[in-house]
Design an enzyme around this catalytic site. Structure first.
Site, PDB file in Angstrom:
ATOM      1  N   SER A 682      31.460  33.083   0.576  1.00  0.00           N
ATOM      2  CA  SER A 682      30.241  33.840   0.873  1.00  0.00           C
ATOM      3  C   SER A 682      29.009  32.948   0.936  1.00  0.00           C
ATOM      4  O   SER A 682      27.898  33.451   0.818  1.00  0.00           O
ATOM      5  CB  SER A 682      30.034  34.924  -0.195  1.00  0.00           C
ATOM      6  OG  SER A 682      29.779  34.345  -1.451  1.00  0.00           O
ATOM      7  N   LYS A 725      25.539  40.710  -7.140  1.00  0.00           N
ATOM      8  CA  LYS A 725      24.665  39.752  -6.470  1.00  0.00           C
ATOM      9  C   LYS A 725      23.265  40.321  -6.268  1.00  0.00           C
ATOM     10  O   LYS A 725      22.260  39.626  -6.457  1.00  0.00           O
ATOM     11  CB  LYS A 725      25.280  39.340  -5.137  1.00  0.00           C
ATOM     12  CG  LYS A 725      26.575  38.527  -5.290  1.00  0.00           C
ATOM     13  CD  LYS A 725      27.179  38.179  -3.942  1.00  0.00           C
ATOM     14  CE  LYS A 725      28.457  37.361  -4.098  1.00  0.00           C
ATOM     15  NZ  LYS A 725      29.074  37.030  -2.803  1.00  0.00           N
TER      16      LYS A 725
END
Length: 813
Positions: A682, A725
């Site tokens: 990611s 996140k």
């Protein structure tokens, strides 16, 4: 047998692999053949000249060995007899002809066909030395024969009459018990003298071992005689004690056990087993060790709650009040427990359910178990699985072993005293395995509702019904749970707490708990809201509230000291007082990463303790096109960096980057905190944005963070762990977060507070990322490689923490 063109000693013969056997020249050998490949080799040999090459395999456990698993040296043999046995087996009698070595396997299907070269013995001309060697080996063999007492007389006579060195060594080696490797070593030795020398060393070693074994046997025999004498003496003592009416009576004790067993109304299998053990106790002498084992076993079985169960609470409103009173938030867990109660209330027959709470440390996974037990009216027991490596810890030990005990599951049920208890299996992701077994596999039956109705512990040896037990497991990382075990559980993810949730938990739960623990109350020590906010922002940065609770405990200790010393009568902890008591702040509200900088981009990472921001720094230097990656990056992040460089090279014109940058510039990509391993799919758009910023000397917004992976065509791929996140971005004061467009549905799980404070920008391509991340730069033109609309390709591997795919690292981008 066929000779090759240039060598008369090279033959092509069927080759058969012997398992655990070694044939010597001029020796006869009986053995059974069952493998299909071996039978095919025998048939091929019988069809030609009845000659076959026999060679030993290196590992007897291998059922179908390859040529690399066979020894090179064997014996060419003549097949003398073949008998067909039941079950398609074949018994073969062969006679060894000469030593040989295979040079090449011509084919290995349907049997081994190999080029075989004869290995004749080397000449031995020193007759005096030969006689001395034969005499020495005969003496060693004589000692061996006396120690074993198992050798036939004709074998001993042949050794005594032997005169040829080579034949003597082969004959003795084929008729004594040696390891396969030792026999093969003698077979491979072509010089008769060296063959005898090796055999002498092996015989002396075996004689020493046999001598020690004989000593042990004699000691054991003496001990048995001693035990028999003690047994008769104890019997006499028991008879005397019985006449004098002293001591306990084993017969009466056994009858008491029988009455207890019958009073439990057990099923036939369990009752018969326990009654049988009571009958054994009836016949045993008082004070014997075996009687103690039987008593302990019966006591353990009788303590189990065979027909005991608590009345389950089906009042949903009362259960909701209990859960809300003990825990703040955790709505998904509470709803799942209420759903379970509702289903059981309607059906009255659903078996035990297995729930798994997955989340970072400190979010309340373990503590909620007691609340669930209280809300459902069940007894509670906890089993800590962290570091468990022995399968017997789960299934128990056989009762015949010294110190045997039941496994942790049965022991937890016994402690709870109820067959429908709630058992917490804590830290299920930290189970280990070694040579003693795999405890994870032992848990499969426990956590399977289809078969745990008859769980058998090795100690109690009878089935126990676990189907009514409510199992609750906890884990920090779902990826560490093996797939078969994961499949048996219903996973409920628990995310990180927001600032407001931590504030509410501290004020409602943690502060009253610590005040009571330290002998204080709200009159003696009062913490103001500003002080609590300071502790959350300035002294803790975690997913849960463990560090926050320790910080509150630290203030309570300092306040208790001041009050106990008579310095003050009460303390009001203000923001300034909290800062004075705790010292310098560990975390600053204003972060230097909010500055607009060139080549620095805020990435978002998932860790085992929640989300975290992770800046990616890029420096462009004059050089020769070298790409350097530092910061303890894993293979996936390294591949993302190379993909980003390739994308920029392919679109240099649209990005207005120097076309020759990969030749005349060195690129250094660094992720700080290099001691912490980092990996995960990611970080692609973060690295690509930092590269474009550094190559074009364009600043990146300091209050912007991003997460996502890219392809070589610039597509932004979806990621996992979005909730953690985004929480990290909120905690660090980010105003904007760029996410993959395919992750938009995941925003429903994000806290409303986070969504109100952060602007989310979905991105399908890297163009969207660059337009929103770079402050002032030339317009980004659409590229030729912009992907067509369509579903995501199969290369997407989301790194969601509870996903079964992904990488297990300390910090995953």
């Amino acid at each position: 047998m066929r000779a090759t063109q240039n060598d008369e000693l090279l033959f092509q013969l069927p080759m058969l692999a012997l398992r655990g056997l070694v044939l010597f020249p001029d020796m006869m050998l009986h053995f059974d053949v069952g493998r299909k490949k071996s039978i095919e080799a025998l048939n091929a040999a019988m069809a030609d000249e009845q000659k076959i090459f026999l060679v030993s395999q290196q590992d007897i456990r291998v059922d179908d060995p390859s040529e690399n698993q066979l020894y090179k040296v064997g014996v060419v043999a003549k097949i003398r007899q073949i008998l067909r046995m039941p079950n398609d087996n074949v018994r073969v009698l062969v006679e060894g002809l000469f030593r040989a070595r295979w040079d090449r396997v011509v084919r290995d299907r349907p049997f081994f066909l190999a080029d075989v070269e004869e290995l004749p013995d080397r000449r031995a001309q020193d007759e005096v030395y030969a006689s001395a060697l034969i005499a020495e080996v005969q003496d060693a063999f004589d000692v061996y024969a006396n120690l074993t007492n198992k050798l036939p007389p004709d074998v001993i006579m042949n050794v005594i009459a032997a005169q040829d060195p080579g034949y003597t060594a082969d004959f003795i080696a084929s008729n004594i018990m040696l390891r396969l490797e030792d026999k093969q070593s003698i077979l491979e030795e072509r010089h008769p003298f060296k063959r005898l020398e090796k055999l002498i060393v092996l015989l002396r070693r075996e004689n020493e071992v046999l001598g020690v074994e004989r000593q042990i046997h004699e000691k054991v025999h003496e001990q048995i005689d001693k035990n028999q004498r003690e047994y008769y003496l104890r019997e006499q003592l028991r008879a005397i004690s019985s006449e004098l009416s002293e001591g306990e009576n084993p017969q009466e004790e056994a009858e008491q056990y029988k009455e207890k067993i019958k009073a439990l109304h057990l099923n036939d299998e369990v009752a018969d087993k326990l009654l049988k053990e009571a009958d054994r106790l009836y016949k045993m002498p008082f004070g014997s060790h075996e009687a103690t084992v039987v008593r302990t076993y019966l006591d353990t079985c009788l303590e189990l709650p065979w027909n005991k169960a608590t009345k389950e609470n089906f009042d949903l409103d009362a259960a909701r009040k209990v859960l809300d009173r003990d825990h703040y938030g955790l709505e998904k867990v509470k709803e799942r427990i209420l759903e379970l109660l509702a289903v059981r209330k309607l059906t009255q027959g659903v078996g035990g359910q297995i729930l798994c709470l997955v989340g970072p440390p400190g979010v309340g996974k373990t503590s909620i178990a007691r609340s669930i037990a209280k809300a459902t009216g069940r007894k509670y027991a906890r089993v800590s699985l962290g570091g468990v490596r022995d399968e017997s810890d789960i299934r128990g030990h056989r009762k015949t072993y010294i110190g045997a005990m039941p496994g942790r599951i049965i022991d937890a049920v016994r402690q709870a005293g109820s067959s429908n208890a709630m058992i917490l299996l804590d830290e299920v992701d930290k189970l280990g395995s070694d040579y003693r077994g795999d405890p994870t596999s032992a848990l499969l039956e426990v956590l399977d509702g289809e078969q745990n109705y008859a769980f058998r512990d090795h100690y109690i040896e009878v089935p126990f019904d676990l189907s009514n037990v409510l199992f609750l497991t906890t884990a920090n990382d779902a990826q560490a749970i093996p797939a078969p075990l994961y499949d048996r559980m219903e996973v409920i993810p628990l995310g990180s707490y927001t600032h407001e949730e931590k504030f509410a938990i501290a004020k409602k739960y943690l502060i009253p708990k610590q005040l009571k623990k330290h002998g204080l109350n709200s009159r003696l020590c009062r913490m103001q809201d500003a002080a609590i906010h300071l502790m959350i922002d300035g002294y803790t940065r975690e997913a849960g509230v463990r560090t926050l609770e320790r910080t509150i405990a630290s203030i309570c200790r300092k306040c208790a000291k001041r009050i106990a010393s008579g310095e003050v009568k009460s303390v009001s902890v203000t923001k300034a007082a909290a800062a004075e008591l705790l010292g310098p702040q560990k975390f600053k509200t204003e972060d230097v990463r909010h500055k607009d900088e060139v080549g620095v981009v805020n990435g978002l990472a998932w860790t085992s303790v929640g989300g975290e921001t992770m800046p990616v720094e890029v420096a462009v230097l004059d050089g020769s096109g070298r790409l350097e990656l530092t910061g303890s990056l894993g293979d996936v992040m390294k591949e993302s960096a190379r993909a980003a460089v390739s994308y920029i090279r392919a679109h240099w014109s649209e990005l207005q980057v120097d076309h020759e940058f990969y030749k005349n510039k060195d690129i250094h990509i660094h992720v700080p905190e290099g001691a912490i391993p980092k990996d995960g799919p990611s970080a692609g758009i973060t690295i690509a944005t930092a590269l474009v910023s550094a190559l074009t000397d364009t600043p990146v917004k300091g209050d912007l963070a991003m997460t996502g992976e890219i392809t070589l065509r610039g597509r932004v791929l979806p990621i996992g762990g979005l909730k953690e996140k985004t929480m990290a971005a909120f905690t660090h004061g980010m105003k904007t977060v760029i996410i993959p467009a395919e992750n938009e549905p995941d925003l429903e799980e994000v806290s409303e507070q986070v969504k109100s404070a952060i602007r989310f920008i979905p991105a399908e391509t890297l163009d969207t990322v660059l337009k929103n991340a770079l402050i002032s730069r030339p317009a980004i033109h659409p590229t030729k490689s912009k992907p067509a609309d369509g579903p995501a390709t199969a290369e997407v591997i989301p790194d969601l923490p509870h996903s079964r795919a992904g990488l297990v690292t300390e910090r995953g981008m």
